[in-house]
Design a protein around this motif. Structure first.
Motif, short mmCIF file in Angstrom:
data_model
loop_
_atom_site.label_atom_id
_atom_site.label_comp_id
_atom_site.label_asym_id
_atom_site.label_seq_id
_atom_site.Cartn_x
_atom_site.Cartn_y
_atom_site.Cartn_z
N GLN A 181 5.29 10.00 9.27
CA GLN A 181 5.05 8.66 8.76
C GLN A 181 3.59 8.24 8.80
N THR A 182 2.83 8.75 9.77
CA THR A 182 1.48 8.23 9.98
C THR A 182 0.37 9.21 9.60
N CYS A 183 0.70 10.43 9.21
CA CYS A 183 -0.32 11.41 8.81
C CYS A 183 -0.07 11.85 7.38
N PRO A 184 -0.59 11.12 6.39
CA PRO A 184 -0.37 11.48 4.98
C PRO A 184 -0.85 12.91 4.69
N GLY A 185 0.01 13.66 4.01
CA GLY A 185 -0.35 15.02 3.65
C GLY A 185 0.00 16.06 4.70
N TYR A 186 0.36 15.63 5.91
CA TYR A 186 0.67 16.61 6.97
C TYR A 186 1.98 17.32 6.68
N ALA A 187 3.03 16.57 6.41
CA ALA A 187 4.34 17.12 6.10
C ALA A 187 5.16 16.05 5.41
N ASN A 188 6.02 16.47 4.50
CA ASN A 188 6.85 15.51 3.76
C ASN A 188 8.24 15.35 4.35
N ASN A 189 8.68 16.31 5.14
CA ASN A 189 10.03 16.24 5.68
C ASN A 189 10.09 16.99 7.01
N LEU A 190 11.26 16.96 7.62
CA LEU A 190 11.45 17.54 8.95
C LEU A 190 11.29 19.05 8.94
N ARG A 191 11.82 19.72 7.94
CA ARG A 191 11.75 21.20 7.93
C ARG A 191 10.32 21.71 7.72
N GLN A 192 9.44 20.88 7.21
CA GLN A 192 8.02 21.25 7.12
C GLN A 192 7.28 20.87 8.40
N CYS A 193 7.64 19.72 8.96
CA CYS A 193 6.89 19.17 10.09
C CYS A 193 7.14 19.94 11.39
N ALA A 194 8.40 20.19 11.73
CA ALA A 194 8.72 20.80 13.02
C ALA A 194 8.08 22.18 13.20
N LEU A 208 0.82 -1.21 0.00
CA LEU A 208 0.00 0.00 0.00
C LEU A 208 0.86 1.27 0.00
N THR A 209 1.95 1.24 0.77
CA THR A 209 2.84 2.40 0.81
C THR A 209 3.48 2.65 -0.55
N LEU A 210 3.94 1.59 -1.20
CA LEU A 210 4.53 1.73 -2.53
C LEU A 210 3.50 2.22 -3.55
N LYS A 211 2.28 1.74 -3.42
CA LYS A 211 1.22 2.14 -4.36
C LYS A 211 0.84 3.60 -4.17
N GLU A 212 0.76 4.07 -2.93
CA GLU A 212 0.31 5.43 -2.65
C GLU A 212 1.42 6.47 -2.76
N ASP A 213 2.62 6.12 -2.27
CA ASP A 213 3.70 7.12 -2.19
C ASP A 213 4.91 6.78 -3.06
N GLY A 214 4.92 5.59 -3.66
CA GLY A 214 6.09 5.19 -4.42
C GLY A 214 7.23 4.74 -3.53
N ALA A 215 8.35 4.37 -4.14
CA ALA A 215 9.50 3.89 -3.37
C ALA A 215 10.05 4.97 -2.44
N ARG A 216 9.91 6.22 -2.85
CA ARG A 216 10.42 7.32 -2.03
C ARG A 216 9.64 7.44 -0.72
N GLY A 217 8.38 7.01 -0.75
CA GLY A 217 7.56 7.10 0.44
C GLY A 217 8.04 6.23 1.58
N LEU A 218 8.79 5.17 1.26
CA LEU A 218 9.31 4.28 2.30
C LEU A 218 10.41 4.94 3.14
N ALA A 219 10.96 6.03 2.63
CA ALA A 219 12.04 6.72 3.35
C ALA A 219 11.53 7.89 4.17
N LYS A 220 10.21 8.07 4.25
CA LYS A 220 9.66 9.19 5.01
C LYS A 220 10.10 9.12 6.48
N GLY A 221 10.56 10.24 6.98
CA GLY A 221 10.97 10.31 8.38
C GLY A 221 12.40 9.93 8.63
N TRP A 222 13.21 9.82 7.57
CA TRP A 222 14.60 9.39 7.78
C TRP A 222 15.42 10.46 8.53
#
Length: 443
Positions: A272-285, A190-204
């Motif tokens: 990782q658990t809120c799709p659409g909230y933020a894509n990376n740390l500089r957006q999320c914090a 499901l993660t690969l289908k919705e976000d692609g391979a890049r989506g698996l690295a969210k939150g690194w």
């Protein structure tokens, strides 16, 4: 009203009055946030806003941290030229003045400046005064020893947790949305289908930063507290109560390590658990800070203690005792006769065994942390009630695989760092001769 700048200038220079005269002028009334309201096209935030100030601070971290780190070789040579051979002595003295833990250790151990004598030293057999100084790079329990142990913790925790981010992402999603992500395989697909391979690295990014800081405190403070509590117990009681010693030292270290981890853990789970909230740390914090303030980063620290302290107590105590049992019952020769490679294999094996038990004892609290950081406004008690007895065990298989591998690799990397830097590595504990005589085990 007089122009503010001119007024300040005239007051600041009373002996040389400027060649102008102050005239009363009419100025339009401006709101306090007028400058912040003007946003050029393409800007991400208002000038002077909290997000603006927070990101400026982040820019300062990058600019100063990167440039100073790049100049470390030159800085090291410069310091050694200035202090000659007194560098470690002066640095240690600085810490003993300003660090109450080291100061108390200094007093209890009755040591000479820059030299730590502890009850475990007889096991380490690495004192510079014993003629074995060529085998090790520093004294057991010295400031340099603690610093390099902390560096080993940064590498072991930061690298391994970042390497398993895809599995951690799927595990978190199973915990917070078990109806959608029913299994590990389903979660990955499901993660690969919705976000692609890049989506698996969210939150690194928050994973790497947070767990590097946690590793620094966890391993560095563990070594410090282990020696500190050993001094309090004495040589004989240290051996008799060694399991309790491992548990107390690891719990004390993890208490501080989780305070360092909590902000980045909160960002990681939200990404990782809120799709659409933020894509990376500089957006999320900045977004979390704007919505909930500083509390957003520390509201999960109590359940984090509930998860990590039992985990770390099991991780260190189980590892230490497993290593002792492996050398006693499995390895066909004494540790002193094993090569470095053989010793590291024992370390990896003991680490994996410890990791399995770690995952089991800490999983319920891990489920609470994941859901708590996803849902704003919830408390740990509310989340626990919502999940129920079965819900807290969702994702256990994924976590056993992740934590077992993770713990084994962490111990392997940490021990490899000790080998590389030639740090003292005490052998498994043996009963002191004085205790053997008391128990009548020797003639």
């Amino acid at each position: 009203m007089y122009p503010t700048t001119l007024t300040q200038l005239s007051r600041a220079n009373p002996f040389n009055a400027p060649l102008f005269s102050l005239q009363e002028t009419e100025e339009p009334k401006q709101s306090r946030n007028l400058a912040a309201a003007a946003i050029a096209e393409g800007d991400s935030c208002e000038f002077g806003s909290r997000k603006y100030l927070l990101l400026c601070g982040f820019g300062g971290i990058i600019s100063c941290g990167t440039t100073h780190a790049a100049l470390v070789p030159l800085d090291l040579v410069k310091c050694r030229m200035q202090l000659e051979f007194n560098f470690y002595f002066i640095f240690y003295r600085f810490l003993t003045i300003f660090n109450p833990v080291l100061r108390l250790l200094h007093q209890m151990s009755e040591i000479n400046p820059g030299y730590i004598i502890i009850n475990l030293k007889s096991q380490a057999e690495v004192s510079f005064n014993s003629g074995n100084s060529a085998d090790v790079s520093c004294e057991f329990g010295s400031t340099k020893y603690y610093a390099l142990c902390g560096f080993g913790g940064i590498l072991s925790c930061g690298l391994t947790h970042t390497a398993v981010v895809p599995l951690d992402l799927v595990k978190c999603r199973i915990q917070v949305d078990p109806d959608k992500y029913k299994s590990i395989g389903k979660g990955f697909s499901l993660t690969l289908k919705e976000d692609g391979a890049r989506g698996l690295a969210k939150g690194w990014a928050p994973t790497f930063i947070g767990y590097s800081m946690q590793g620094l405190c966890k391993f560095g403070f563990y070594e410090m507290f282990k020696i500190f509590y050993s001094d309090m117990l004495g040589e004989e009681n240290t051996y008799l109560w060694r399991t309790s010693l491992y548990l107390a030292a690891s719990a004390s270290a993890e208490f501080f390590a989780d305070i360092a981890l909590a902000p980045m853990e909160a960002c990681k789970v939200r990404i990782q658990t809120c799709p659409g909230y933020a894509n990376n740390l500089r957006q999320c914090a900045p977004k979390m800070f704007a919505e909930e303030g500083v509390w957003a980063f520390y509201k999960g620290v109590v359940p984090l203690w509930m998860r990590q302290i039992p985990y770390t107590m099991m991780k260190f105590a189980c590892f230490e005792r497993t290593v002792e049992l492996l050398y006693k019952h499995v390895v066909p020769k004494p540790r002193a006769e094993c090569t470095k490679g053989e010793q590291l294999i024992v370390t990896f094996t003991a680490g994996y065994i410890a990791g399995v038990f770690c995952a089991i004892v800490s999983h319920p609290a891990d489920s609470v942390v994941s859901v708590l950081n996803k849902e704003s406004g919830s408390t740990a008690a509310q989340v626990l009630k919502k999940l129920g007895p079965k819900g807290v065990w969702k994702g256990l298989v994924a976590r056993i695989i992740m934590i077992g591998t993770l713990t084994a690799l962490q111990w392997f990397i940490y021990d490899s760092v000790k080998v590389y830097f030639r740090l003292p590595r005490p052998p498994p504990p043996e009963m002191p001769e004085s205790l053997k005589k008391k128990l009548g085990l020797t003639e």
